[in-house]
Design a protein around this motif. Structure first.
Motif, PDB file in Angstrom:
ATOM      1  N   ALA A 104      -4.117   7.050  -4.649  1.00 41.28           N
ATOM      2  CA  ALA A 104      -3.263   7.479  -3.545  1.00 41.28           C
ATOM      3  C   ALA A 104      -4.034   7.528  -2.232  1.00 41.28           C
ATOM      4  O   ALA A 104      -3.548   7.068  -1.190  1.00 41.28           O
ATOM      5  CB  ALA A 104      -2.651   8.842  -3.861  1.00 41.28           C
ATOM      6  N   ALA A 116      -3.389   4.785   0.833  1.00 44.19           N
ATOM      7  CA  ALA A 116      -2.861   5.397   2.053  1.00 44.19           C
ATOM      8  C   ALA A 116      -3.712   4.993   3.255  1.00 44.19           C
ATOM      9  O   ALA A 116      -3.196   4.616   4.322  1.00 44.19           O
ATOM     10  CB  ALA A 116      -2.823   6.915   1.913  1.00 44.19           C
ATOM     11  N   TRP A 157       0.539   8.895  -5.979  1.00 47.80           N
ATOM     12  CA  TRP A 157       0.613  10.337  -5.765  1.00 47.80           C
ATOM     13  C   TRP A 157       1.463  11.011  -6.830  1.00 47.80           C
ATOM     14  O   TRP A 157       1.135  12.105  -7.288  1.00 47.80           O
ATOM     15  CB  TRP A 157       1.184  10.633  -4.389  1.00 47.80           C
ATOM     16  N   THR A 173       0.757   3.987  -2.889  1.00 47.70           N
ATOM     17  CA  THR A 173       0.440   5.366  -2.504  1.00 47.70           C
ATOM     18  C   THR A 173       1.478   6.337  -3.052  1.00 47.70           C
ATOM     19  O   THR A 173       1.135   7.388  -3.610  1.00 47.70           O
ATOM     20  CB  THR A 173       0.384   5.497  -0.972  1.00 47.70           C
ATOM     21  N   TYR A 174       2.729   5.981  -2.910  1.00 50.31           N
ATOM     22  CA  TYR A 174       3.818   6.849  -3.400  1.00 50.31           C
ATOM     23  C   TYR A 174       3.741   7.023  -4.919  1.00 50.31           C
ATOM     24  O   TYR A 174       3.773   8.152  -5.425  1.00 50.31           O
ATOM     25  CB  TYR A 174       5.165   6.243  -2.997  1.00 50.31           C
ATOM     26  N   SER A 179       0.830  -1.208   0.000  1.00 53.28           N
ATOM     27  CA  SER A 179       0.000   0.000   0.000  1.00 53.28           C
ATOM     28  C   SER A 179       0.861   1.252   0.000  1.00 53.28           C
ATOM     29  O   SER A 179       0.526   2.249  -0.662  1.00 53.28           O
ATOM     30  CB  SER A 179      -0.938  -0.004   1.213  1.00 53.28           C
ATOM     31  N   VAL A 180       1.958   1.225   0.749  1.00 54.16           N
ATOM     32  CA  VAL A 180       2.852   2.388   0.782  1.00 54.16           C
ATOM     33  C   VAL A 180       3.448   2.635  -0.602  1.00 54.16           C
ATOM     34  O   VAL A 180       3.509   3.785  -1.071  1.00 54.16           O
ATOM     35  CB  VAL A 180       3.967   2.181   1.825  1.00 54.16           C
TER      36      VAL A 180
END
Length: 204
Positions: A175, A179, A146, A142-143, A138-139
């Motif tokens: 994102a 997050a 974004w 998300t990165y 997920s991280v």
């Protein structure tokens, strides 16, 4: 005890067995998702429930728009230019915003035929490892999500369709959703480390 028995009887009378089991399973998952009943965990849990209802509404809207499009196209030969694209946006936002609640309530697909054979301690370790993998993935999403959103927003990219909507409208929920999923995964890990029961899911 009398109050508890009356409450349980009222629940049994108000809900059919299937929906009563679902309600109890979700409530149990919520208690697990915020160990210690801290106010931050409780507020996040309520926020996730709000997003789950918002996702459900978006799914209903998508179904209504597609139904209208089918009727307008095949019965009145008057297709729309907005129904398909807006319904896709509803599905994208709904699916991604509903992920954290689905994880907390264990509504995702899980194959546990093998893990059930292990000891409770081993099952807890496997569950923690699974939540850690979800967090790491997920991280990363998300990165990257974004980055894609910001680039589209900065350059003013559009969808290139008849509506020509900004491209970031369909990219931003990636994102946001992942997050929130990462945060929910951390909450699940904390709960498991504190000795909470391993959620068994709420599948019918």
């Amino acid at each position: 005890m009398f109050h508890a028995s009356v409450t349980r009887s009222a629940i049994d009378d108000d809900f059919p067995p299937l929906y009563r089991d679902q309600e109890m399973s979700v409530s149990r998952s919520r208690m697990i998702s915020h160990p210690g009943n801290g106010i931050c965990f409780t507020m996040f849990d309520r926020f996730m429930l709000f997003l789950a209802w918002a996702a459900a509404i978006l799914f209903v809207l998508a179904g209504c728009m597609l139904t209208y499009e089918v009727i307008a196209r095949y019965f009145f030969i008057r297709p729309t230019i907005w129904a398909a694209e807006l319904s896709q946006l509803c599905l994208i936002w709904g699916a991604l915003l509903g992920m954290p609640w689905a994880l907390a309530a264990r509504r995702h697909i899980a194959v546990d035929a093998v893990t059930r054979l292990f000891s409770p301690t081993a099952q807890r370790g496997i569950e923690i490892a699974a939540m850690a993998c979800i967090f790491a993935f997920s991280v990363m999403v998300t990165y990257k999500g974004w980055e894609i959103f910001y680039e589209s927003f900065e350059r003013g990219r559009t969808s290139g369709t008849m509506l020509d909507l900004p491209a970031w409208v369909a990219e931003l929920p990636v994102a946001i959703g992942f997050a929130l999923l990462a945060i929910q995964a951390v909450i699940e890990i904390v709960g498991l480390l504190r000795g909470k029961d391993i959620p068994k899911g709420a599948h019918e």
